[in-house]
Write an enzyme that holds these catalytic residues in place. Structure first.
Site, PDB file in Angstrom:
ATOM      1  N   SER A   7      -9.426   0.156  -5.391  1.00  0.00           N
ATOM      2  CA  SER A   7      -9.955  -0.521  -3.725  1.00  0.00           C
ATOM      3  C   SER A   7     -10.903  -1.874  -4.017  1.00  0.00           C
ATOM      4  O   SER A   7     -11.671  -1.758  -4.488  1.00  0.00           O
ATOM      5  CB  SER A   7     -10.997   0.782  -2.979  1.00  0.00           C
ATOM      6  OG  SER A   7     -11.273   0.272  -1.966  1.00  0.00           O
ATOM      7  N   HIS A  32      -5.771  -1.511  -2.726  1.00  0.00           N
ATOM      8  CA  HIS A  32      -6.324  -0.079  -1.790  1.00  0.00           C
ATOM      9  C   HIS A  32      -6.850  -1.430  -0.967  1.00  0.00           C
ATOM     10  O   HIS A  32      -8.003  -2.314  -1.271  1.00  0.00           O
ATOM     11  CB  HIS A  32      -6.748   0.614  -1.858  1.00  0.00           C
ATOM     12  CG  HIS A  32      -7.661   1.551  -0.778  1.00  0.00           C
ATOM     13  ND1 HIS A  32      -6.135   2.704   0.178  1.00  0.00           N
ATOM     14  CD2 HIS A  32      -8.234   1.679  -0.299  1.00  0.00           C
ATOM     15  CE1 HIS A  32      -6.671   3.083   0.615  1.00  0.00           C
ATOM     16  NE2 HIS A  32      -7.897   3.572   0.377  1.00  0.00           N
ATOM     17  N   ASP A  34      -9.500  -1.786   1.923  1.00  0.00           N
ATOM     18  CA  ASP A  34     -10.080  -1.581   3.048  1.00  0.00           C
ATOM     19  C   ASP A  34     -10.134  -2.121   4.331  1.00  0.00           C
ATOM     20  O   ASP A  34     -11.353  -3.030   4.494  1.00  0.00           O
ATOM     21  CB  ASP A  34     -10.647  -0.639   2.230  1.00  0.00           C
ATOM     22  CG  ASP A  34     -10.851   0.919   1.712  1.00  0.00           C
ATOM     23  OD1 ASP A  34     -10.069   2.134   2.441  1.00  0.00           O
ATOM     24  OD2 ASP A  34     -11.295   0.915   0.700  1.00  0.00           O
ATOM     25  N   MET A  36     -12.333  -2.016   7.881  1.00  0.00           N
ATOM     26  CA  MET A  36     -12.724  -1.866   8.545  1.00  0.00           C
ATOM     27  C   MET A  36     -13.524  -2.037  10.438  1.00  0.00           C
ATOM     28  O   MET A  36     -13.828  -3.343   9.542  1.00  0.00           O
ATOM     29  CB  MET A  36     -14.414  -1.244   7.910  1.00  0.00           C
ATOM     30  CG  MET A  36     -14.479  -0.110   6.955  1.00  0.00           C
ATOM     31  SD  MET A  36     -15.654  -0.042   6.300  1.00  0.00           S
ATOM     32  CE  MET A  36     -14.794   0.903   4.699  1.00  0.00           C
ATOM     33  N   HIS A  65      -5.389   0.346   4.499  1.00  0.00           N
ATOM     34  CA  HIS A  65      -5.635   1.370   5.008  1.00  0.00           C
ATOM     35  C   HIS A  65      -6.613   0.952   6.042  1.00  0.00           C
ATOM     36  O   HIS A  65      -7.723   0.300   6.051  1.00  0.00           O
ATOM     37  CB  HIS A  65      -6.583   1.839   3.185  1.00  0.00           C
ATOM     38  CG  HIS A  65      -7.405   3.900   4.883  1.00  0.00           C
ATOM     39  ND1 HIS A  65      -8.463   3.804   3.523  1.00  0.00           N
ATOM     40  CD2 HIS A  65      -7.031   3.763   5.521  1.00  0.00           C
ATOM     41  CE1 HIS A  65      -9.330   4.995   4.141  1.00  0.00           C
ATOM     42  NE2 HIS A  65      -8.221   5.195   5.815  1.00  0.00           N
ATOM     43  N   MET A  67      -8.638   1.973   9.306  1.00  0.00           N
ATOM     44  CA  MET A  67     -10.143   2.108   9.556  1.00  0.00           C
ATOM     45  C   MET A  67     -10.297   1.444  10.446  1.00  0.00           C
ATOM     46  O   MET A  67     -11.521   1.243  10.823  1.00  0.00           O
ATOM     47  CB  MET A  67     -11.019   2.741   8.447  1.00  0.00           C
ATOM     48  CG  MET A  67     -10.301   2.963   7.363  1.00  0.00           C
ATOM     49  SD  MET A  67     -12.260   3.362   6.148  1.00  0.00           S
ATOM     50  CE  MET A  67     -10.922   1.902   6.040  1.00  0.00           C
ATOM     51  N   MET A 136      -8.928  11.705   3.383  1.00  0.00           N
ATOM     52  CA  MET A 136     -10.073  11.026   2.731  1.00  0.00           C
ATOM     53  C   MET A 136     -10.701  11.964   2.651  1.00  0.00           C
ATOM     54  O   MET A 136     -11.109  13.662   2.358  1.00  0.00           O
ATOM     55  CB  MET A 136     -11.154  10.985   4.279  1.00  0.00           C
ATOM     56  CG  MET A 136      -9.962   9.408   5.083  1.00  0.00           C
ATOM     57  SD  MET A 136     -10.027   8.095   4.232  1.00  0.00           S
ATOM     58  CE  MET A 136     -11.267   7.646   3.349  1.00  0.00           C
ATOM     59  N   ASP A 174      -8.602   9.344  -1.161  1.00  0.00           N
ATOM     60  CA  ASP A 174      -9.567   8.064  -0.985  1.00  0.00           C
ATOM     61  C   ASP A 174     -10.864   8.876  -0.583  1.00  0.00           C
ATOM     62  O   ASP A 174     -11.123   9.400  -0.334  1.00  0.00           O
ATOM     63  CB  ASP A 174      -9.198   7.357  -0.010  1.00  0.00           C
ATOM     64  CG  ASP A 174      -9.810   5.935   0.001  1.00  0.00           C
ATOM     65  OD1 ASP A 174     -10.304   5.571  -0.872  1.00  0.00           O
ATOM     66  OD2 ASP A 174      -9.737   5.378   1.460  1.00  0.00           O
TER      67      ASP A 174
HETATM   68  C1  DX5 Z   1     -13.885   4.586   2.429  1.00  0.00           C
HETATM   69  C2  DX5 Z   1     -12.537   4.029   1.773  1.00  0.00           C
HETATM   70  C3  DX5 Z   1     -12.124   4.435   0.489  1.00  0.00           C
HETATM   71  C4  DX5 Z   1     -13.109   3.476  -0.366  1.00  0.00           C
HETATM   72  C5  DX5 Z   1     -13.192   3.982  -1.871  1.00  0.00           C
HETATM   73  O1  DX5 Z   1     -13.899   4.095   3.466  1.00  0.00           O
HETATM   74  O2  DX5 Z   1     -11.716   3.952   2.571  1.00  0.00           O
HETATM   75  O3  DX5 Z   1     -11.526   2.976   0.363  1.00  0.00           O
HETATM   76  O4  DX5 Z   1     -14.168   2.175  -0.549  1.00  0.00           O
HETATM   77  O5  DX5 Z   1     -14.176   3.855  -2.713  1.00  0.00           O
HETATM   78  P1  DX5 Z   1     -15.018   4.769  -3.738  1.00  0.00           P
HETATM   79  O6  DX5 Z   1     -14.335   4.931  -4.674  1.00  0.00           O
HETATM   80  O7  DX5 Z   1     -16.347   3.873  -3.499  1.00  0.00           O
HETATM   81  O8  DX5 Z   1     -15.915   6.238  -2.606  1.00  0.00           O
HETATM   82 ZN    ZN Z   2     -10.025   3.716   2.288  1.00  0.00          ZN
END
Ligand code: DX5
Ligand code: ZN
Length: 218
Positions: A7, A32, A34, A36, A65, A67, A136, A174
Site C-alpha cells: 500500500s 494497493h 488507498d 480516503m 481500495h 474508502m 479489513m 488489509d
Molecule cells: C487502512 C488501509 C490499509 C493500510 C495498510 O485504511 O486500507 O491499506 O494502509 O497499512 P498497514 O499495512 O500499515 O496497516
Molecule cells: Zn487498503
C-alpha cells in the site's frame, strides 16, 4: 499463486516513483491504492491524479481500495490501462449490486470490502458477483495500525464458503500485516496480502518486499 499488494499510503509521496520502483524490484504483484475521503473514514489520503502519475512509471497493476462515500460518482476517474481491481466498501454502498456491476462494466475486476466488525453474512447475496473480497484487519483510515486477530477466523470462514460454494473470488486482507504474522494470514486462506508500513517504512524496501514474497510463495 498468492499476491503481494504493497500500500502506497505509507510511501514517501515526495519520491513516490522511486518507492514504487523499489517494490517492483522486490517482486510485488500489485500496487494497493488507498483512497480516503474524510467522510467514510476519518482521514483524507489522495485521489486519482496521484495514482495516474504512476502510470507508465511502473508496470505493476493497480489494486484500488475506495474508502469513500458514493463511490459510483468516482469510479471512472480510476480507470487506467493499469487498473486491475476496484474495491468498494459494503458499508458505503446503498446499492451494492449496482456498484459491483458498474465496476465490471468498466472492464475491471470488482472487489467488496468489509470492516472488522461487519459480518460475512452481509455478503451472502453478492459473493457470486465479485472477483475479490477484501477483509479489513484494522479499522480503515490509517496505516501502521495493529492487526486485529479475530479477522483470521473470518478469513477461514470465508475460505470455507468459497470452497463449498465453488466461488471464484480472491480473498485479500488489509491492515497490520508484518513479516511476523503473514504466515498465519496465508494459513487462514488469504490469497492477496496488503502491507503498507511494514514495507514502505522498512529501511530496505526492496529487501522487505522480497522477504514477504518468499513467505507467500512457500
Ligand atoms: C487502512 C488501509 C490499509 C493500510 C495498510 O485504511 O486500507 O491499506 O494502509 O497499512 P498497514 O499495512 O500499515 O496497516
Ligand atoms: Zn487498503
Amino acid at each position: 499463486m498468492r499476491k503481494l499488494s504493497p500500500s502506497i499510503l505509507s510511501a514517501d509521496f515526495g519520491i513516490l516513483a522511486e518507492d514504487v520502483a523499489a517494490i517492483e524490484k522486490g517482486g510485488a504483484d500489485l500496487i494497493h491504492v488507498d483512497v480516503m475521503d474524510g467522510h467514510f473514514v476519518p482521514n483524507i489520503s489522495f485521489g486519482a491524479p496521484v495514482m495516474k502519475s504512476l502510470t507508465g512509471k511502473t508496470g505493476l497493476p493497480f489494486d484500488v481500495h475506495l474508502m469513500i462515500e458514493n463511490p459510483d460518482n468516482y469510479l471512472e476517474d480510476f480507470v487506467t490501462p493499469q487498473t486491475e481491481y476496484i474495491t468498494v466498501h459494503e458499508e458505503a454502498c446503498t446499492h451494492l449490486n449496482r456498484t459491483i456491476q458498474h465496476i465490471k462494466s468498466l472492464g475491471l475486476k470488482a472487489g467488496v470490502s468489509i470492516n472488522p466488525a461487519t459480518s460475512l453474512s452481509t455478503l451472502d447475496y453478492i459473493l457470486e458477483d465479485v472477483d475479490m473480497v477484501l477483509l479489513m484487519s484494522v479499522n480503515p483510515g490509517f496505516g501502521g495500525q495493529k492487526f486485529i486477530p479475530s479477522v483470521l477466523e473470518k478469513a477461514k470462514e470465508l475460505a470455507d464458503i468459497k470452497k463449498v460454494g465453488g466461488f471464484n473470488f480472491e480473498i485479500e486482507i488489509d491492515g497490520g500485516a508484518t513479516l511476523d504474522n503473514v504466515q498465519e494470514i496465508i494459513d487462514a486462506g488469504v490469497e492477496i496480502v496488503v502491507a503498507g508500513s511494514a514495507i514502505f517504512k522498512a529501511s530496505d524496501i526492496t529487501e522487505t518486499t522480497r522477504k514477504f514474497k518468499e513467505i507467500l510463495e512457500r
